[in-house]
Write an enzyme that holds these catalytic residues in place. Sequence first.
Site, mmCIF file in Angstrom:
data_model
loop_
_atom_site.group_PDB
_atom_site.id
_atom_site.type_symbol
_atom_site.label_atom_id
_atom_site.label_comp_id
_atom_site.label_asym_id
_atom_site.label_seq_id
_atom_site.Cartn_x
_atom_site.Cartn_y
_atom_site.Cartn_z
ATOM 1 N N CYS A 264 58.241 -25.297 -52.168
ATOM 2 C CA CYS A 264 58.059 -24.371 -53.290
ATOM 3 C C CYS A 264 57.899 -22.903 -52.892
ATOM 4 O O CYS A 264 58.707 -22.062 -53.256
ATOM 5 C CB CYS A 264 56.866 -24.811 -54.126
HETATM 6 C C1 UDX Z 1 52.382 -25.139 -54.026
HETATM 7 C C2 UDX Z 1 51.439 -24.622 -55.112
HETATM 8 O O1 UDX Z 1 50.094 -24.788 -54.657
HETATM 9 C C3 UDX Z 1 51.649 -25.427 -56.391
HETATM 10 O O2 UDX Z 1 50.813 -24.920 -57.420
HETATM 11 C C4 UDX Z 1 53.106 -25.296 -56.800
HETATM 12 O O3 UDX Z 1 53.370 -25.991 -58.027
HETATM 13 C C5 UDX Z 1 53.993 -25.845 -55.692
HETATM 14 O O4 UDX Z 1 53.756 -25.118 -54.472
HETATM 15 P P1 UDX Z 1 52.489 -27.119 -52.315
HETATM 16 O O5 UDX Z 1 53.744 -26.447 -51.861
HETATM 17 O O6 UDX Z 1 52.478 -28.585 -52.543
HETATM 18 O O7 UDX Z 1 52.009 -26.454 -53.719
HETATM 19 O O8 UDX Z 1 51.451 -26.837 -51.174
HETATM 20 P P2 UDX Z 1 50.095 -26.004 -51.007
HETATM 21 O O9 UDX Z 1 48.994 -26.985 -50.876
HETATM 22 O O10 UDX Z 1 49.991 -24.980 -52.048
HETATM 23 O O11 UDX Z 1 50.350 -25.283 -49.583
HETATM 24 C C6 UDX Z 1 51.567 -24.586 -49.407
HETATM 25 C C7 UDX Z 1 51.625 -24.079 -47.956
HETATM 26 O O12 UDX Z 1 50.708 -22.992 -47.782
HETATM 27 C C8 UDX Z 1 51.296 -25.105 -46.873
HETATM 28 O O13 UDX Z 1 52.239 -24.971 -45.812
HETATM 29 C C9 UDX Z 1 49.905 -24.690 -46.390
HETATM 30 O O14 UDX Z 1 49.714 -24.981 -45.010
HETATM 31 C C10 UDX Z 1 49.940 -23.179 -46.591
HETATM 32 N N1 UDX Z 1 48.625 -22.566 -46.790
HETATM 33 C C11 UDX Z 1 47.903 -22.928 -47.880
HETATM 34 C C12 UDX Z 1 48.180 -21.595 -45.904
HETATM 35 O O15 UDX Z 1 48.833 -21.276 -44.911
HETATM 36 N N2 UDX Z 1 46.984 -20.992 -46.129
HETATM 37 C C13 UDX Z 1 46.209 -21.317 -47.210
HETATM 38 O O16 UDX Z 1 45.125 -20.747 -47.357
HETATM 39 C C14 UDX Z 1 46.673 -22.319 -48.108
#
Ligand code: UDX
Length: 427
Positions: A264
């Site tokens: 996403c």
């Molecule tokens: C995300 C959004 O959270 C969600 O609302 C949307 O509908 C789809 O995209 P998702 O892609 O499943 O969800 O993963 P998420 O848990 O949000 O993490 C996304 C990425 O960001 C991961 O690679 C995670 O490692 C990274 N991340 C997350 C960080 O690097 N730092 C953070 O503080 C949080």
Amino acid sequence: MRISVIGTGYVGTVSAACFAELGHEVVCVDIDRAKINQINSGVPPIYEEGLSELLRKHAGKRLSATSDYDNAVKRTDISFICVGTPSDSSGNIDLSIVKAASASLGEALKKKKDYHVIVVKSTVVPETTEKVVLPIIERHSGKTTKDFGIAMNPEFLREGKAVHDFMHPDKIVVGSLDTKSGDIVASLYSGIECEITRTNPRTAEMIKYANNSFLATKISFSNEIGNICKELGINTYQVMSAVGRDFRIGPHFLNAGAGFGGSCFPKDVKALIGKAKEIGYEPLLLNSVIAVNEGQPLRMVKLLKNKLGNLKGKKVAVLVLAFKNDTDDIRESRSIPVIKELLDNGAKVSAYDPMANENMRKLFGGIEYYKSATDALRGADACLIMTEWDEFKSLDKEFEVMKQNIIIDGRHMLTPKKDIEYVGLCW
Ligand code: UDX
């Protein structure tokens, strides 16, 4: 209500199962017979916490699956388009699957007399519902919006928590061109305690992109602060933990590290950049969000080279391959550019992930995949930690099998031990 859901990916299947749980009659439509058979036998085609329980409860009762668009549209009142919107080679949104689904829905509508609502749930750039989906449905059905409704209802589901997020949303957004179709879509969620934002389709489309782009911006901002802190010997986690106490900022999505992956954030930010450029605006900040994110994994290899010098012939263990914990999904995982950079520098790479080994093997067949961290670490000169999985937080004696104890931590996972050369990416 009687609902048809087009597309049985993680949004379609989760939405279908949750709508059934809310008391609706649901028909999933897909072209993939294997997925249709799985859903009809109560087996989820994708892993999502809580999904198999819902499918087992409702399959064959309130929930079924078919490849027959005409029949599905005929026996339902509302159809959700939940198909994929991948990036094309230049990062812009690829609407080909949305267009195909819209054409099939239009053809099915042509054979139906009663009023029917079409809802776009797929993540589509602003103006898509009105300027792409609607004209295709009108053309294929020979009807106008006097005979059918059209609306846009974005999803805000995190992979791995999608069932929870559907049933416990902090917002529900319904964009429609007319009140009648918007009211019908809003009524589907009457079983969920949540305020519904009523607006028009393009605003609903933009809310989704702005939401994801802001979360991605928080991450890249934290990474930029982290990269500066690293040069100054400051622990960015202490900085951002304090910053996150500001009620206007909040503590979430401020974890600096290897950057964001997944199906996403990278796709949505790039698609919004593409849309902005299409209308003649250069999105400087969004460009930087992507640039910082693409640089983070390479900074890990740079830190490793500072420690090891030439990587040629060195054995490097990459621990955890998926884009985040508790999934086998490697899409846009930050471990992919790291593995490529290590191989380009002549390193030998060993890898371990509790779930994603086989998916990564399809991308990088020439590296060694192991069934445990210890086996991946055996004889390694260094180790890179790419994703936060709980089981890796307690890694300790496993490092004893390494040839050299150099650990580059991309996720602030480890508590450095005395006999380990521990290097934090941003701390
Ligand atoms: C995300 C959004 O959270 C969600 O609302 C949307 O509908 C789809 O995209 P998702 O892609 O499943 O969800 O993963 P998420 O848990 O949000 O993490 C996304 C990425 O960001 C991961 O690679 C995670 O490692 C990274 N991340 C997350 C960080 O690097 N730092 C953070 O503080 C949080």
